[in-house]
Scaffold this active site. Structure first.
Site, PDB file in Angstrom:
ATOM      1  N   SER A 147       1.211 -11.770   3.919  1.00  0.00           N
ATOM      2  CA  SER A 147       2.065 -12.866   3.437  1.00  0.00           C
ATOM      3  C   SER A 147       1.441 -14.232   3.742  1.00  0.00           C
ATOM      4  CB  SER A 147       3.461 -12.797   4.077  1.00  0.00           C
ATOM      5  OG  SER A 147       3.949 -11.495   4.083  1.00  0.00           O
ATOM      6  N   LYS A 190       6.345  -8.079   2.093  1.00  0.00           N
ATOM      7  CA  LYS A 190       6.491  -8.285   0.646  1.00  0.00           C
ATOM      8  C   LYS A 190       7.711  -9.150   0.338  1.00  0.00           C
ATOM      9  CE  LYS A 190       2.840  -6.094  -0.852  1.00  0.00           C
ATOM     10  NZ  LYS A 190       1.646  -6.916  -1.160  1.00  0.00           N
TER      11      LYS A 190
HETATM   12  P1  NAD Z   1      -6.983  -2.195  -2.553  1.00  0.00           P
HETATM   13  O1  NAD Z   1      -7.420  -1.349  -1.407  1.00  0.00           O
HETATM   14  O2  NAD Z   1      -7.812  -2.161  -3.797  1.00  0.00           O
HETATM   15  O3  NAD Z   1      -6.845  -3.719  -2.157  1.00  0.00           O
HETATM   16  C1  NAD Z   1      -6.531  -4.206  -0.893  1.00  0.00           C
HETATM   17  C2  NAD Z   1      -7.695  -5.099  -0.495  1.00  0.00           C
HETATM   18  O4  NAD Z   1      -7.329  -5.905   0.611  1.00  0.00           O
HETATM   19  C3  NAD Z   1      -8.928  -4.311  -0.052  1.00  0.00           C
HETATM   20  O5  NAD Z   1     -10.025  -4.694  -0.869  1.00  0.00           O
HETATM   21  C4  NAD Z   1      -9.137  -4.753   1.379  1.00  0.00           C
HETATM   22  O6  NAD Z   1     -10.489  -4.812   1.716  1.00  0.00           O
HETATM   23  C5  NAD Z   1      -8.494  -6.130   1.352  1.00  0.00           C
HETATM   24  N1  NAD Z   1      -8.120  -6.678   2.649  1.00  0.00           N
HETATM   25  C6  NAD Z   1      -7.387  -6.117   3.633  1.00  0.00           C
HETATM   26  N2  NAD Z   1      -7.260  -6.970   4.664  1.00  0.00           N
HETATM   27  C7  NAD Z   1      -7.911  -8.108   4.316  1.00  0.00           C
HETATM   28  C8  NAD Z   1      -8.151  -9.358   4.974  1.00  0.00           C
HETATM   29  N3  NAD Z   1      -7.687  -9.595   6.200  1.00  0.00           N
HETATM   30  N4  NAD Z   1      -8.868 -10.295   4.325  1.00  0.00           N
HETATM   31  C9  NAD Z   1      -9.351 -10.071   3.092  1.00  0.00           C
HETATM   32  N5  NAD Z   1      -9.159  -8.909   2.415  1.00  0.00           N
HETATM   33  C10 NAD Z   1      -8.453  -7.946   3.034  1.00  0.00           C
HETATM   34  O7  NAD Z   1      -5.481  -1.749  -2.838  1.00  0.00           O
HETATM   35  P2  NAD Z   1      -4.369  -2.235  -3.881  1.00  0.00           P
HETATM   36  O8  NAD Z   1      -3.302  -1.209  -3.759  1.00  0.00           O
HETATM   37  O9  NAD Z   1      -4.938  -2.525  -5.196  1.00  0.00           O
HETATM   38  O10 NAD Z   1      -3.811  -3.576  -3.226  1.00  0.00           O
HETATM   39  C11 NAD Z   1      -3.842  -4.843  -3.851  1.00  0.00           C
HETATM   40  C12 NAD Z   1      -2.464  -5.474  -3.799  1.00  0.00           C
HETATM   41  O11 NAD Z   1      -1.580  -4.712  -4.627  1.00  0.00           O
HETATM   42  C13 NAD Z   1      -1.828  -5.490  -2.408  1.00  0.00           C
HETATM   43  O12 NAD Z   1      -1.119  -6.698  -2.221  1.00  0.00           O
HETATM   44  C14 NAD Z   1      -0.851  -4.339  -2.485  1.00  0.00           C
HETATM   45  O13 NAD Z   1       0.216  -4.448  -1.566  1.00  0.00           O
HETATM   46  C15 NAD Z   1      -0.383  -4.491  -3.916  1.00  0.00           C
HETATM   47  N6  NAD Z   1       0.349  -3.345  -4.476  1.00  0.00           N
HETATM   48  C16 NAD Z   1      -0.218  -2.094  -4.520  1.00  0.00           C
HETATM   49  C17 NAD Z   1       0.500  -1.018  -5.036  1.00  0.00           C
HETATM   50  C18 NAD Z   1      -0.115   0.365  -5.105  1.00  0.00           C
HETATM   51  O14 NAD Z   1       0.604   1.340  -5.352  1.00  0.00           O
HETATM   52  N7  NAD Z   1      -1.405   0.500  -4.918  1.00  0.00           N
HETATM   53  C19 NAD Z   1       1.795  -1.216  -5.548  1.00  0.00           C
HETATM   54  C20 NAD Z   1       2.342  -2.502  -5.507  1.00  0.00           C
HETATM   55  C21 NAD Z   1       1.616  -3.557  -4.974  1.00  0.00           C
END
Ligand code: NAD
Length: 286
Positions: A147, A190
């Site tokens: 956040s 979130k």
């Molecule tokens: P993802 O693993 O592709 O992306 C998460 C990324 O965050 C990774 O590349 C990781 O290296 C990076 N990360 C973590 N800590 C970090 C930090 N301190 N500084 C910089 N980068 C950092 O996974 P995703 O699921 O595509 O996630 C992307 C967004 O989508 C997130 O906000 C996640 O909550 C949201 N989201 C995902 C889903 C799902 O089902 N996958 C559903 C709703 C929302």
């Protein structure tokens, strides 16, 4: 004239960040990404070795180009924030200028400005624990990485976002409905992100006319989601219960991001936009 996007949170070709990069590239944007420092080497070498070439293919047959990859750790705002153990950590020592402020400064000195800022990152070290078993440290870490990282990113990039620009983050419905398994304070993180989207839309809108929205995405088998452990169940639940009974593709979220970043969405700000096959509209499972 082509727009320039900075997408924070791309470290492989499975997540929403990658899909958003592709949709923006397909629409003609220049792509810069911010990659988590510990994941940087493997991402860069995989890209170089052609491991992602298949997933780089755009609708016109060309390959998405990433103009520059910036190291980033979005839980640190500036060098003074970085504790000794991280500074001397092997995974961090090979990179420099990866705090949020320094990343923004680097983008400014390399390119001057951007048009689109995307936050596609989250982390909750205790995500597998129920909220009742989450420690204060774990809860605050989830809020810091998932956040405040967005507040910080927008704060530091706002001065270099061009007029008419737009910013997007990714959220999940666990902020407003009970999703057992999405623990460790991630549901709280979130909820904060969505509330902040409204306040930031006001502040960035009044200050610079910049739009701020968040996409509430359905389940995707990303690296982060696999770490939570219940992703297959959520995908099955969605196909069984959502109005649209198909698997959600990352591209559908990417395309929504491209729309939100475009002038077609010029009056949309402060919004939580659902891209989830309509699952959010259901009251009961069927
Ligand atoms: P993802 O693993 O592709 O992306 C998460 C990324 O965050 C990774 O590349 C990781 O290296 C990076 N990360 C973590 N800590 C970090 C930090 N301190 N500084 C910089 N980068 C950092 O996974 P995703 O699921 O595509 O996630 C992307 C967004 O989508 C997130 O906000 C996640 O909550 C949201 N989201 C995902 C889903 C799902 O089902 N996958 C559903 C709703 C929302």
């Amino acid at each position: 004239k082509g727009k320039r996007a900075f997408i924070a949170g791309v470290a492989d070709d499975n997540g929403y960040g990658w899909a958003i990069a592709k949709s923006l590239a397909a629409a003609g944007a220049e792509i810069l990404v911010g990659t988590w420092v510990p994941a940087l080497n493997i991402f860069e070498s995989s890209l170089r070795r052609g491991k992602f070439d298949e997933s780089r293919v755009l609708p016109d047959g060309s390959l998405m180009e990433i103009t520059k990859i910036y190291p980033l750790d979005a839980v640190f705002d500036n060098p003074e924030d970085v504790p000794e153990d991280i500074k001397t950590n092997k995974r961090y020592a090979g990179s420099s200028k990866w705090t949020v402020q320094e990343a923004a400064e680097s983008v400014k000195s390399d390119f001057g400005s951007i048009d689109i800022l995307v936050h596609s990152l989250a982390n909750g070290p205790e995500v597998v624990k129920p909220l009742l078993e989450t420690s204060r440290k774990g809860y605050l870490a989830a809020l810091s990485a998932s956040s405040y990282s967005y507040v910080s990113l927008l704060k530091h990039f706002l001065p270099i976002i061009n007029p008419g620009g737009s910013s997007i983050s990714l959220t999940y419905i666990a902020s407003e409905r009970i999703i057992p398994g999405y623990g460790g304070g991630m549901s709280s993180a979130k909820a904060a992100l969505e509330s902040d989207t409204r306040v930031l839309a006001f502040e960035a809108g009044r200050r610079k006319g910049i739009r701020v929205n968040t996409i509430s995405a359905g389940p995707l088998r990303s690296r982060a989601a696999k770490a939570i452990g219940f992703i297959d169940m959520m995908i099955d639940y969605s196909s069984a219960n959502a109005p649209l009974q198909k698997e959600l593709s990352a591209e559908e979220v990417g395309n929504t991001a491209a729309f939100l970043a475009s002038p077609l969405a010029s009056a949309i700000t402060g919004g939580v936009i659902y891209v989830d096959n309509g699952l959010n509209a259901m009251g009961v499972g069927v």
